[in-house]
Scaffold this active site. Sequence first.
Site, PDB file in Angstrom:
ATOM      1  N   SER A 124       0.829  -1.205   0.000  1.00 50.34           N
ATOM      2  CA  SER A 124       0.000   0.000   0.000  1.00 50.34           C
ATOM      3  C   SER A 124       0.861   1.252   0.000  1.00 50.34           C
ATOM      4  O   SER A 124       1.961   1.267   0.580  1.00 50.34           O
ATOM      5  CB  SER A 124      -0.864  -0.023   1.262  1.00 50.34           C
ATOM      6  OG  SER A 124      -1.489   1.212   1.463  1.00 50.34           O
ATOM      7  N   TYR A 148      -1.788  -0.376  10.499  1.00 54.83           N
ATOM      8  CA  TYR A 148      -2.045  -1.049   9.218  1.00 54.83           C
ATOM      9  C   TYR A 148      -0.844  -0.890   8.277  1.00 54.83           C
ATOM     10  O   TYR A 148      -0.335  -1.871   7.716  1.00 54.83           O
ATOM     11  CB  TYR A 148      -3.323  -0.468   8.568  1.00 54.83           C
ATOM     12  CG  TYR A 148      -3.466  -0.858   7.122  1.00 54.83           C
ATOM     13  CD1 TYR A 148      -3.769  -2.167   6.763  1.00 54.83           C
ATOM     14  CD2 TYR A 148      -3.252   0.083   6.108  1.00 54.83           C
ATOM     15  CE1 TYR A 148      -3.867  -2.531   5.419  1.00 54.83           C
ATOM     16  CE2 TYR A 148      -3.350  -0.273   4.771  1.00 54.83           C
ATOM     17  CZ  TYR A 148      -3.649  -1.584   4.434  1.00 54.83           C
ATOM     18  OH  TYR A 148      -3.735  -1.928   3.106  1.00 54.83           O
ATOM     19  N   LYS A 152       2.039  -3.683   6.609  1.00 50.66           N
ATOM     20  CA  LYS A 152       2.401  -3.819   5.192  1.00 50.66           C
ATOM     21  C   LYS A 152       3.920  -3.698   5.023  1.00 50.66           C
ATOM     22  O   LYS A 152       4.543  -4.459   4.277  1.00 50.66           O
ATOM     23  CB  LYS A 152       1.681  -2.754   4.353  1.00 50.66           C
ATOM     24  CG  LYS A 152       0.200  -2.990   4.231  1.00 50.66           C
ATOM     25  CD  LYS A 152      -0.091  -4.175   3.318  1.00 50.66           C
ATOM     26  CE  LYS A 152      -1.506  -4.650   3.428  1.00 50.66           C
ATOM     27  NZ  LYS A 152      -1.779  -5.893   2.735  1.00 50.66           N
TER      28      LYS A 152
HETATM   29  P1  NAD Z   1     -10.916  -6.778   0.958  1.00 53.01           P
HETATM   30  O1  NAD Z   1     -11.146  -6.736   2.419  1.00 53.01           O
HETATM   31  O2  NAD Z   1     -12.072  -6.510   0.055  1.00 53.01           O
HETATM   32  O3  NAD Z   1     -10.263  -8.160   0.518  1.00 53.01           O
HETATM   33  C1  NAD Z   1      -9.399  -8.884   1.345  1.00 53.01           C
HETATM   34  C2  NAD Z   1      -9.924 -10.312   1.388  1.00 53.01           C
HETATM   35  O4  NAD Z   1      -9.045 -11.080   2.208  1.00 53.01           O
HETATM   36  C3  NAD Z   1     -11.311 -10.414   1.986  1.00 53.01           C
HETATM   37  O5  NAD Z   1     -12.144 -11.166   1.124  1.00 53.01           O
HETATM   38  C4  NAD Z   1     -11.101 -11.147   3.321  1.00 53.01           C
HETATM   39  O6  NAD Z   1     -12.200 -11.955   3.654  1.00 53.01           O
HETATM   40  C5  NAD Z   1      -9.829 -11.936   3.046  1.00 53.01           C
HETATM   41  N1  NAD Z   1      -9.003 -12.209   4.214  1.00 53.01           N
HETATM   42  C6  NAD Z   1      -8.576 -11.348   5.170  1.00 53.01           C
HETATM   43  N2  NAD Z   1      -7.821 -11.997   6.065  1.00 53.01           N
HETATM   44  C7  NAD Z   1      -7.746 -13.289   5.667  1.00 53.01           C
HETATM   45  C8  NAD Z   1      -7.128 -14.453   6.177  1.00 53.01           C
HETATM   46  N3  NAD Z   1      -6.430 -14.417   7.312  1.00 53.01           N
HETATM   47  N4  NAD Z   1      -7.260 -15.599   5.505  1.00 53.01           N
HETATM   48  C9  NAD Z   1      -7.972 -15.667   4.357  1.00 53.01           C
HETATM   49  N5  NAD Z   1      -8.612 -14.609   3.836  1.00 53.01           N
HETATM   50  C10 NAD Z   1      -8.504 -13.430   4.487  1.00 53.01           C
HETATM   51  O7  NAD Z   1      -9.729  -5.755   0.647  1.00 53.01           O
HETATM   52  P2  NAD Z   1      -9.174  -5.264  -0.755  1.00 53.01           P
HETATM   53  O8  NAD Z   1      -9.521  -3.834  -0.887  1.00 53.01           O
HETATM   54  O9  NAD Z   1      -9.547  -6.229  -1.815  1.00 53.01           O
HETATM   55  O10 NAD Z   1      -7.613  -5.350  -0.453  1.00 53.01           O
HETATM   56  C11 NAD Z   1      -6.820  -6.446  -0.868  1.00 53.01           C
HETATM   57  C12 NAD Z   1      -5.418  -6.234  -0.370  1.00 53.01           C
HETATM   58  O11 NAD Z   1      -4.924  -5.003  -0.881  1.00 53.01           O
HETATM   59  C13 NAD Z   1      -5.319  -6.135   1.153  1.00 53.01           C
HETATM   60  O12 NAD Z   1      -4.147  -6.783   1.565  1.00 53.01           O
HETATM   61  C14 NAD Z   1      -5.216  -4.649   1.399  1.00 53.01           C
HETATM   62  O13 NAD Z   1      -4.512  -4.363   2.578  1.00 53.01           O
HETATM   63  C15 NAD Z   1      -4.457  -4.187   0.173  1.00 53.01           C
HETATM   64  N6  NAD Z   1      -4.709  -2.787  -0.187  1.00 53.01           N
HETATM   65  C16 NAD Z   1      -5.982  -2.343  -0.322  1.00 53.01           C
HETATM   66  C17 NAD Z   1      -6.216  -1.009  -0.639  1.00 53.01           C
HETATM   67  C18 NAD Z   1      -7.624  -0.466  -0.728  1.00 53.01           C
HETATM   68  O14 NAD Z   1      -7.805   0.741  -0.565  1.00 53.01           O
HETATM   69  N7  NAD Z   1      -8.631  -1.281  -1.025  1.00 53.01           N
HETATM   70  C19 NAD Z   1      -5.139  -0.134  -0.832  1.00 53.01           C
HETATM   71  C20 NAD Z   1      -3.846  -0.632  -0.691  1.00 53.01           C
HETATM   72  C21 NAD Z   1      -3.643  -1.973  -0.369  1.00 53.01           C
HETATM   73  C1  WQD Z   2      -9.911   9.766   0.732  1.00 53.62           C
HETATM   74  C2  WQD Z   2     -10.144  11.247   0.985  1.00 53.62           C
HETATM   75  C3  WQD Z   2     -10.534  11.770   3.290  1.00 53.62           C
HETATM   76  C4  WQD Z   2     -14.290   9.569   3.641  1.00 53.62           C
HETATM   77  C5  WQD Z   2      -7.259   4.750   2.869  1.00 53.62           C
HETATM   78  C6  WQD Z   2      -6.163   4.099   3.660  1.00 53.62           C
HETATM   79  C7  WQD Z   2      -5.056   3.661   2.736  1.00 53.62           C
HETATM   80  C8  WQD Z   2      -5.550   2.837   1.565  1.00 53.62           C
HETATM   81  C9  WQD Z   2      -6.721   3.478   0.882  1.00 53.62           C
HETATM   82  C10 WQD Z   2      -5.300   0.502   2.073  1.00 53.62           C
HETATM   83  C11 WQD Z   2      -9.435  11.768   2.241  1.00 53.62           C
HETATM   84  C12 WQD Z   2     -11.767  12.058   2.464  1.00 53.62           C
HETATM   85  C13 WQD Z   2     -13.128  10.141   3.167  1.00 53.62           C
HETATM   86  C14 WQD Z   2     -15.388  10.408   3.971  1.00 53.62           C
HETATM   87  C15 WQD Z   2     -14.066  12.311   3.322  1.00 53.62           C
HETATM   88  N1  WQD Z   2      -6.016   1.539   1.977  1.00 53.62           N
HETATM   89  N2  WQD Z   2     -13.006  11.497   3.017  1.00 53.62           N
HETATM   90  N3  WQD Z   2     -15.226  11.763   3.795  1.00 53.62           N
HETATM   91  O1  WQD Z   2      -7.633   7.765   3.687  1.00 53.62           O
HETATM   92  O2  WQD Z   2      -6.677   8.172   1.365  1.00 53.62           O
HETATM   93  O3  WQD Z   2      -6.724   5.914   2.252  1.00 53.62           O
HETATM   94  O4  WQD Z   2      -7.720   3.848   1.857  1.00 53.62           O
HETATM   95  O5  WQD Z   2      -4.122   0.365   1.916  1.00 53.62           O
HETATM   96  O6  WQD Z   2      -4.187   2.941   3.528  1.00 53.62           O
HETATM   97  O7  WQD Z   2      -5.669   5.033   4.606  1.00 53.62           O
HETATM   98  O8  WQD Z   2      -8.855   6.957   1.603  1.00 53.62           O
HETATM   99  O9  WQD Z   2     -11.173   6.966   0.813  1.00 53.62           O
HETATM  100  O10 WQD Z   2     -10.730   7.030   3.300  1.00 53.62           O
HETATM  101  O11 WQD Z   2     -10.192   9.041   1.917  1.00 53.62           O
HETATM  102  O12 WQD Z   2     -13.976  13.555   3.194  1.00 53.62           O
HETATM  103  O13 WQD Z   2     -16.443   9.968   4.416  1.00 53.62           O
HETATM  104  O14 WQD Z   2     -11.542  11.442   1.227  1.00 53.62           O
HETATM  105  O15 WQD Z   2     -10.352  12.740   4.292  1.00 53.62           O
HETATM  106  O16 WQD Z   2      -9.030  13.076   1.958  1.00 53.62           O
HETATM  107  P1  WQD Z   2      -7.426   7.296   2.307  1.00 53.62           P
HETATM  108  P2  WQD Z   2     -10.308   7.423   1.933  1.00 53.62           P
END
Ligand code: NAD
Ligand code: WQD
Length: 332
Positions: A124, A148, A152
């Site tokens: 991330s 979190y 990562k």
């Molecule tokens: P998500 O929660 O939709 O998907 C993650 C999946 O992993 C879920 O289906 C959950 O049930 C499963 N899971 C969690 N822990 C588990 C375990 N111990 N064993 C088996 N399954 C498990 O999230 P996502 O948005 O699809 O994210 C996928 C990956 O990408 C995550 O590792 C997340 O940290 C990373 N990521 C997400 C974002 C984002 O904003 N969505 C941004 C950066 C990184």
């Molecule tokens: C985006 C912008 C908020 C909600 C998070 C995690 C990051 C990554 C992606 C996993 C910001 C604003 C949000 C609301 C708002 N996940 N906001 N009202 O915080 O950039 O990132 O998700 O790796 O680790 O921190 O994403 O969508 O929460 O916010 O005004 O109800 O929207 O302040 O500026 P963020 P977000």
Amino acid sequence: MNILLTGGLGFIGSHAATVLAEQGHQIILVDNLCNSQIEVLSHLGQIIGKQPIFYEADVRNTNLLNSIFQKHSIDLVIHFAGLKSVAESVTNPLKYYDNNVGGSISLLEAMQGAKVNKLIFSSSATVYGVPQYLPYDESHPTVPMNTYGKTKLQVEEILRDLSHADPDWSIVCLRYFNPVGAHESGLIGEHPRGMPNNLMPYVCQVASGKLPHLNIFGDDYETKDGTGERDYIHVMDLAEGHVAALNFVNQHPGFHAINLGTGVSYSVYDLIGAFEQAANSTIVRKVQPRRSGDLAIYYAKADKAKNLLGWQAKRDLQVMCKSGWNFHKQKS
Ligand code: NAD
Ligand code: WQD
């Protein structure tokens, strides 16, 4: 190839599954359903044209993983499984270290046992922390601001050590920026349990009348309009980035960390404006104080992905909003 997708029923994993299956790969999905619904499996089946192989399993269960590796001749793993709520990670750090770090170690042990050494890991942009300069490139210092992000980074460090210890490993850590949007079919998308934390799912729930208004967390940042700016990336672009990473990992041993972003930042107001057009509705909003732990602005330098993977994002903010709304409408 036979590709194991942990977290394969989640938001990003399910979208990547569609692209990988379309490319002719055999996909094997593992998910414990802690943040996804089993319905995603049949929806994936509809999109792909056949039901993918699925195991309801926790990646911390190394024995179960061993048996999955024994049964299928896995060539490569994409490790999406993880918990992703920043707020929850701060209040319940052990849960996050156990699941995200412990789960990754368990998976790596099973991979090692099965002599599978190709891995793509979902990292991330959160690993970077307070920007010392922007856009963040992959050499930017990594000082995550929350638990979190630390989980990562710890996994990235474990992977780096592993590749030093055994140069046969090929590992790509993809540092995602802000994934939004949904598959064009509207059958799969982002479906958070409970109250959404992230902007796009919250906006969708306001548009559909489930929530009364959107809280805007601060309009006094030093950004173009005072609201936070982020690098939103369409989840299908992200999914295609995994195919590009897969081709790279097959040919390049070692450890590589690569941003997956667009290189462009949009404000909260930009996103609301694009969404209102896409959904033809008005988003009621209320400006609130800043959310604790939020950064004003960050976005990716996306050149490394372009140069090494031959990949760049193609879909714009309109497409992100349209597809996200299309999924939300069909689901509700
Ligand atoms: P998500 O929660 O939709 O998907 C993650 C999946 O992993 C879920 O289906 C959950 O049930 C499963 N899971 C969690 N822990 C588990 C375990 N111990 N064993 C088996 N399954 C498990 O999230 P996502 O948005 O699809 O994210 C996928 C990956 O990408 C995550 O590792 C997340 O940290 C990373 N990521 C997400 C974002 C984002 O904003 N969505 C941004 C950066 C990184
Ligand atoms: C985006 C912008 C908020 C909600 C998070 C995690 C990051 C990554 C992606 C996993 C910001 C604003 C949000 C609301 C708002 N996940 N906001 N009202 O915080 O950039 O990132 O998700 O790796 O680790 O921190 O994403 O969508 O929460 O916010 O005004 O109800 O929207 O302040 O500026 P963020 P977000």
